[in-house]
Scaffold this motif. Structure first.
Motif, PDB file in Angstrom:
ATOM      1  N   GLU A  30       0.827  -1.207   0.000  1.00 31.65           N
ATOM      2  CA  GLU A  30       0.000   0.000   0.000  1.00 31.65           C
ATOM      3  C   GLU A  30       0.856   1.250   0.000  1.00 31.65           C
ATOM      4  OE1 GLU A  30      -2.930   2.741   2.759  1.00 31.65           O
ATOM      5  OE2 GLU A  30      -2.271   0.797   3.532  1.00 31.65           O
ATOM      6  N   ILE A  31       1.919   1.266   0.793  1.00 26.89           N
ATOM      7  CA  ILE A  31       2.731   2.470   0.922  1.00 26.89           C
ATOM      8  C   ILE A  31       3.338   2.869  -0.418  1.00 26.89           C
ATOM      9  CG2 ILE A  31       4.705   3.501   2.093  1.00 26.89           C
ATOM     10  CD1 ILE A  31       2.160   2.909   3.839  1.00 26.89           C
ATOM     11  N   TYR A  32       3.868   1.904  -1.166  1.00 26.22           N
ATOM     12  CA  TYR A  32       4.407   2.206  -2.491  1.00 26.22           C
ATOM     13  C   TYR A  32       3.323   2.772  -3.408  1.00 26.22           C
ATOM     14  CZ  TYR A  32       9.053   0.130  -1.877  1.00 26.22           C
ATOM     15  OH  TYR A  32      10.336  -0.125  -1.476  1.00 26.22           O
ATOM     16  N   LEU A  33       2.129   2.208  -3.326  1.00 20.37           N
ATOM     17  CA  LEU A  33       1.049   2.684  -4.194  1.00 20.37           C
ATOM     18  C   LEU A  33       0.506   4.033  -3.731  1.00 20.37           C
ATOM     19  CD1 LEU A  33      -0.792  -0.667  -4.943  1.00 20.37           C
ATOM     20  CD2 LEU A  33       0.711   0.642  -6.460  1.00 20.37           C
ATOM     21  N   ASN A  34       0.503   4.288  -2.412  1.00 16.64           N
ATOM     22  CA  ASN A  34       0.151   5.631  -1.931  1.00 16.64           C
ATOM     23  C   ASN A  34       1.117   6.658  -2.486  1.00 16.64           C
ATOM     24  OD1 ASN A  34      -1.822   4.401  -0.386  1.00 16.64           O
ATOM     25  ND2 ASN A  34      -0.874   4.825   1.584  1.00 16.64           N
ATOM     26  N   ALA A  35       2.412   6.351  -2.404  1.00 22.03           N
ATOM     27  CA  ALA A  35       3.431   7.272  -2.904  1.00 22.03           C
ATOM     28  C   ALA A  35       3.288   7.469  -4.410  1.00 22.03           C
ATOM     29  CB  ALA A  35       4.821   6.746  -2.570  1.00 22.03           C
ATOM     30  N   ALA A  36       2.996   6.375  -5.122  1.00 24.04           N
ATOM     31  CA  ALA A  36       2.841   6.465  -6.568  1.00 24.04           C
ATOM     32  C   ALA A  36       1.671   7.365  -6.942  1.00 24.04           C
ATOM     33  CB  ALA A  36       2.652   5.072  -7.159  1.00 24.04           C
ATOM     34  N   GLU A  37       0.542   7.203  -6.246  1.00 24.61           N
ATOM     35  CA  GLU A  37      -0.627   8.029  -6.568  1.00 24.61           C
ATOM     36  C   GLU A  37      -0.399   9.490  -6.213  1.00 24.61           C
ATOM     37  OE1 GLU A  37      -5.338   8.427  -5.325  1.00 24.61           O
ATOM     38  OE2 GLU A  37      -4.386   6.448  -5.212  1.00 24.61           O
ATOM     39  N   ALA A  38       0.146   9.731  -5.020  1.00 22.18           N
ATOM     40  CA  ALA A  38       0.413  11.113  -4.629  1.00 22.18           C
ATOM     41  C   ALA A  38       1.403  11.752  -5.594  1.00 22.18           C
ATOM     42  CB  ALA A  38       0.940  11.159  -3.197  1.00 22.18           C
ATOM     43  N   GLY A  39       2.455  11.017  -5.973  1.00 15.71           N
ATOM     44  CA  GLY A  39       3.445  11.553  -6.899  1.00 15.71           C
ATOM     45  C   GLY A  39       2.863  11.824  -8.269  1.00 15.71           C
ATOM     46  N   MET A  40       1.984  10.941  -8.746  1.00 18.52           N
ATOM     47  CA  MET A  40       1.322  11.162 -10.025  1.00 18.52           C
ATOM     48  C   MET A  40       0.500  12.434  -9.991  1.00 18.52           C
ATOM     49  SD  MET A  40      -1.870  10.940 -11.631  1.00 18.52           S
ATOM     50  CE  MET A  40      -2.828   9.900 -10.559  1.00 18.52           C
ATOM     51  N   GLU A  41      -0.243  12.640  -8.894  1.00 12.03           N
ATOM     52  CA  GLU A  41      -1.084  13.832  -8.770  1.00 12.03           C
ATOM     53  C   GLU A  41      -0.237  15.109  -8.692  1.00 12.03           C
ATOM     54  OE1 GLU A  41      -4.143  13.890  -9.249  1.00 12.03           O
ATOM     55  OE2 GLU A  41      -5.136  12.093  -8.492  1.00 12.03           O
ATOM     56  N   LEU A  42       0.952  15.018  -8.102  1.00 12.46           N
ATOM     57  CA  LEU A  42       1.811  16.196  -7.951  1.00 12.46           C
ATOM     58  C   LEU A  42       2.559  16.527  -9.238  1.00 12.46           C
ATOM     59  CD1 LEU A  42       3.188  15.364  -4.400  1.00 12.46           C
ATOM     60  CD2 LEU A  42       1.727  17.322  -4.975  1.00 12.46           C
ATOM     61  N   GLY A  43       2.874  15.517 -10.033  1.00  8.19           N
ATOM     62  CA  GLY A  43       3.541  15.740 -11.305  1.00  8.19           C
ATOM     63  C   GLY A  43       5.024  16.062 -11.162  1.00  8.19           C
ATOM     64  N   GLY A  44       5.658  16.371 -12.294  1.00  9.48           N
ATOM     65  CA  GLY A  44       7.060  16.762 -12.295  1.00  9.48           C
ATOM     66  C   GLY A  44       7.973  15.659 -11.785  1.00  9.48           C
ATOM     67  N   THR A  45       8.946  16.034 -10.965  1.00  6.42           N
ATOM     68  CA  THR A  45       9.888  15.048 -10.419  1.00  6.42           C
ATOM     69  C   THR A  45       9.187  14.057  -9.492  1.00  6.42           C
ATOM     70  OG1 THR A  45      10.480  16.578  -8.631  1.00  6.42           O
ATOM     71  CG2 THR A  45      11.850  16.611 -10.620  1.00  6.42           C
ATOM     72  N   TYR A  46       8.092  14.494  -8.867  1.00  7.55           N
ATOM     73  CA  TYR A  46       7.303  13.563  -8.049  1.00  7.55           C
ATOM     74  C   TYR A  46       6.795  12.407  -8.912  1.00  7.55           C
ATOM     75  CZ  TYR A  46       6.927  16.907  -4.124  1.00  7.55           C
ATOM     76  OH  TYR A  46       7.179  17.735  -3.072  1.00  7.55           O
ATOM     77  N   ALA A  47       6.324  12.729 -10.115  1.00  5.99           N
ATOM     78  CA  ALA A  47       5.771  11.702 -10.998  1.00  5.99           C
ATOM     79  C   ALA A  47       6.856  10.731 -11.450  1.00  5.99           C
ATOM     80  CB  ALA A  47       5.097  12.350 -12.199  1.00  5.99           C
ATOM     81  N   GLU A  48       8.062  11.221 -11.632  1.00  3.35           N
ATOM     82  CA  GLU A  48       9.162  10.335 -11.997  1.00  3.35           C
ATOM     83  C   GLU A  48       9.407   9.306 -10.896  1.00  3.35           C
ATOM     84  OE1 GLU A  48      12.534  12.769 -12.837  1.00  3.35           O
ATOM     85  OE2 GLU A  48      11.510  13.911 -14.415  1.00  3.35           O
ATOM     86  N   GLN A  49       9.379   9.764  -9.655  1.00  2.00           N
ATOM     87  CA  GLN A  49       9.543   8.847  -8.531  1.00  2.00           C
ATOM     88  C   GLN A  49       8.333   7.917  -8.406  1.00  2.00           C
ATOM     89  OE1 GLN A  49      12.386   8.852  -7.023  1.00  2.00           O
ATOM     90  NE2 GLN A  49      12.035   7.412  -5.351  1.00  2.00           N
ATOM     91  N   ALA A  50       7.147   8.456  -8.678  1.00  2.00           N
ATOM     92  CA  ALA A  50       5.924   7.652  -8.621  1.00  2.00           C
ATOM     93  C   ALA A  50       6.011   6.472  -9.573  1.00  2.00           C
ATOM     94  CB  ALA A  50       4.711   8.512  -8.955  1.00  2.00           C
ATOM     95  N   LEU A  51       6.516   6.704 -10.771  1.00  2.00           N
ATOM     96  CA  LEU A  51       6.643   5.632 -11.753  1.00  2.00           C
ATOM     97  C   LEU A  51       7.591   4.552 -11.246  1.00  2.00           C
ATOM     98  CD1 LEU A  51       5.868   4.611 -14.556  1.00  2.00           C
ATOM     99  CD2 LEU A  51       7.828   5.877 -15.478  1.00  2.00           C
ATOM    100  N   LYS A  52       8.671   4.971 -10.598  1.00  2.00           N
ATOM    101  CA  LYS A  52       9.609   4.002 -10.020  1.00  2.00           C
ATOM    102  C   LYS A  52       8.910   3.145  -8.964  1.00  2.00           C
ATOM    103  CE  LYS A  52      13.569   3.800  -6.885  1.00  2.00           C
ATOM    104  NZ  LYS A  52      14.541   4.584  -6.090  1.00  2.00           N
TER     105      LYS A  52
END
Length: 619
Positions: A474-496
């Motif tokens: 869950e934690i990885y997927l929480n981070a992925a969703e939050a990072g996707m919503e934030l965009g930019g470098t966050y989204a790059e980390q979210a994809l990882k």
């Protein structure tokens, strides 16, 4: 005058006494009294109080209450067929407005009294112990507020015990609802304030007590929920008499997503060291063990644990029929075809609508690479507990030109008798499917949380498998969703992060590109990863998708579907198999989630006792 007492019920259990006019804050009658001084200066009694509160942590579905998962996840109720259960699960016309209610100020009162007593009465325990106990009570209070908030929206925020003096104006004790944002912010702030103190529990066996990672996980989840609601709320979800108590209207989602991402990243960096249990060797067994096995577990953060003196009967209730170790039992909850198909394509017919023939029943699933399918479900011909799931709905009598007459039977392990024009081979498998209790009605059985230990599906022994509140998937997927919503470098980390989850699922490294990082894809990834872990309903609610997906109109999203294998009799493919997809026979009425179901109604008694409350909208 406040009563400084505590009573014992099974183990030490904190209680308080208030008059009926403010009983919405908590009202119990104490027996077998101990003084506060005795309780709050004795570690075993303090931990007894904690044990009761841990035992009463709110969930919607869990291993002690499996039936509710048939309302909130991709599972069908295939258990007892008495009318009360059947009508409430498989023939439910619509979700009721009180379906998911949780409004427990008795629990809050107990937490508040414990926190205050530790601060004022405890003089014989160390400061370190006092800080840890206090942090645990604050965590449990924060978790209770979170559970109330996801159901009710903003609720009265009461963080101190209240004293009633005869003759006083009771309105002084009546607290109005806080805004939904205020409750989420309270939960987050509490978690961040106590997480360092909770590090004292980081090595507690079986993660049964809240630790540092549980606090950060609650921060991660609560902020993701708050951000989602702030972004995706529907305009009709509002309470004009007290704006803000539902819907997060006017709140900026970005700070919530940032906090969710930061809390998730801390857990990933500091607890998990950027890895997931079993990722180096993806398999169905390793995925199952990451959730269900306590041995050397590096996945799970906080659980409800069980042992020989406190076991559960989830395995007894949900074991596949042919694998049971007791009397006639099993198959309460069965995975649906919709869930199975999220893991990969099921090819039952070709582009022209003709049945595809398979040599063996399990061959239809052989192209699905996602190991989570067989770590979560049992499919036909899959082995578990030393036996093979024997699913066959009937026979397909060859009619020529690729057509078949499908014929079913009423009894398990039955034969297609020669006297009936058959070939003497199997008609119905030992595990069904059948339209009756204790057999799957969907063509699949459950694996997740079903114990493989010998004797665990017998009612006298039971199972000790824990129920997981928080884990790394869950934690990885929480981070992925939050990072996707934030965009930019966050989204790059979210994809990882999401690709690591998918890699552990056997889908290879970097299976998604940036184009795959969408809210709908992430929602389905959570559906696969977190099935039967009390997420599906809340994910659909916070993203405001539930009323569209479960709209009360018969469709592939509102009905629960089954996949039935049939043994071919006659023709060139004799004794091979075809599959037929259908609405599960016992499931009669489409799921109907209305706008008003996004927030559960307050019961009238609560409104009467506290006139400062306002009812939720669309009721």
């Amino acid at each position: 005058m406040k009563k400084e007492i505590l009573y014992i019920l099974c183990s030490a259990m904190l209680s308080g006494s208030l008059t009926s006019c403010d009983s919405w804050l908590g009202d119990t009658e104490p027996t077998d009294f101990l003084t506060s001084e005795q309780v709050w200066n004795d570690n075993s009694l303090i931990e007894g109080v904690l044990a009761e509160l841990y035992n009463d942590v709110a969930t919607n579905g869990n291993l002690d209450n499996d039936v509710n998962f048939s309302l909130i996840d991709d599972f069908m109720w295939c258990g007892l067929m008495n009318q009360d259960v059947e009508s409430a699960r498989n023939q439910m016309v619509e979700y009721s407005y009180d379906e998911f209610r949780y409004y427990d100020y008795q629990y809050i009162y107990k937490c508040n009294q414990a926190i205050e007593s530790l601060a004022t009465v405890s003089t014989k325990i160390s400061d370190e112990e006092k800080a840890l106990y206090t942090a645990e009570f604050r965590f449990l209070r924060a978790y209770a507020y979170f559970q109330m908030c996801i159901r009710m929206g903003g609720v009265p925020l009461v963080t101190e015990t209240q004293e009633y003096t005869p003759g006083m104006d009771v309105t002084e004790l009546q607290v109005p609802r806080s805004s939904e944002a205020e409750i989420y912010n309270f939960v987050y702030n509490e978690c961040m304030d106590i997480e360092a103190d909770l590090a004292g529990n980081n090595n507690v066996t079986n993660k049964s007590r809240a630790n540092q990672w549980a606090a950060l996980a609650l921060a991660s989840r609560s902020m993701l929920y708050a951000g989602s609601i702030a972004k995706y709320n529907l305009p009709e979800i509002n309470q004009p008499l007290q704006p803000g108590v539902v819907g997060m209207t006017g709140e900026d989602p970005r700070p919530y997503y940032e906090k969710s991402f930061a809390a998730s990243k801390r857990i990933i960096d500091e607890f998990a060291n950027n890895t997931l249990q079993g990722i180096s060797s993806p398999s169905a067994d390793n995925f199952y063990n990451a959730i269900c096995s306590k041995d050397n577990n590096s996945e799970v953060l906080w659980t409800k644990d069980y042992n020989a003196s406190k076991f559960h009967t989830f395995s007894f209730a949900n074991i596949a029929h042919s694998m049971n170790e007791d009397n006639d039992n099993g198959s309460d909850l069965c995975p649906t075809l919709q869930l199975v198909e999220t893991y990969g394509e099921i090819k039952d017919k070709d582009a022209s609508g003709n049945y595809i023939v398979y040599e063996k029943r399990g061959d239809i699933f052989s192209s699905i690479a996602d190991v989570r399918l067989k770590g979560t479900c049992l499919v036909p011909d899959q082995e578990f507990k030393g036996k093979t799931l024997d699913i066959q709905a009937g026979v397909a009598i060859y009619q020529g030109n690729g057509t078949y007459e499908l014929r079913e039977g009423a009894d398990p392990n039955s034969k297609f008798e020669v006297a009936d024009g058959g070939d003497g081979g199997t008609l119905v498998g030992n595990d069904g499917p059948l339209s009756r209790a204790t057999y799957t009605n969907t063509g699949f059985n459950l694996r997740k949380y079903v114990d493989s230990t010998i004797g665990s599906s017998a009612r006298g022994q039971g199972s000790y498998i824990w129920y997981v509140y928080f884990r790394m998937g869950e934690i990885y997927l929480n981070a992925a969703e939050a990072g996707m919503e934030l965009g930019g470098t966050y989204a790059e980390q979210a994809l990882k992060y999401v690709n690591l989850v998918r890699q552990r699922a056997g889908l290879g490294a970097n299976s998604w590109t940036a184009a795959d990082l969408t809210i709908d894809n992430l929602l389905n990834e959570r559906r696969r990863e977190l099935a039967l872990e009390d997420h599906r309903l809340w994910d659909l609610k916070r993203l405001r998708k539930a009323d569209k997906l479960w709209n009360g109109v018969q469709s592939t999203t509102t009905m629960l579907y089954a996949l039935y294998p049939y043994r071919i009799v006659g023709g060139p493919d004799n004794n091979k198999f075809i599959f037929d997809r259908k609405i599960a026979p016992r499931f009669k009425v489409p799921r109907n989630f209305r706008i008003g179901n996004y927030y559960t109604a307050f019961e009238q008694d609560a409104l009467d006792k506290n006139p400062k409350l306002v009812q939720n909208p669309n009721m």
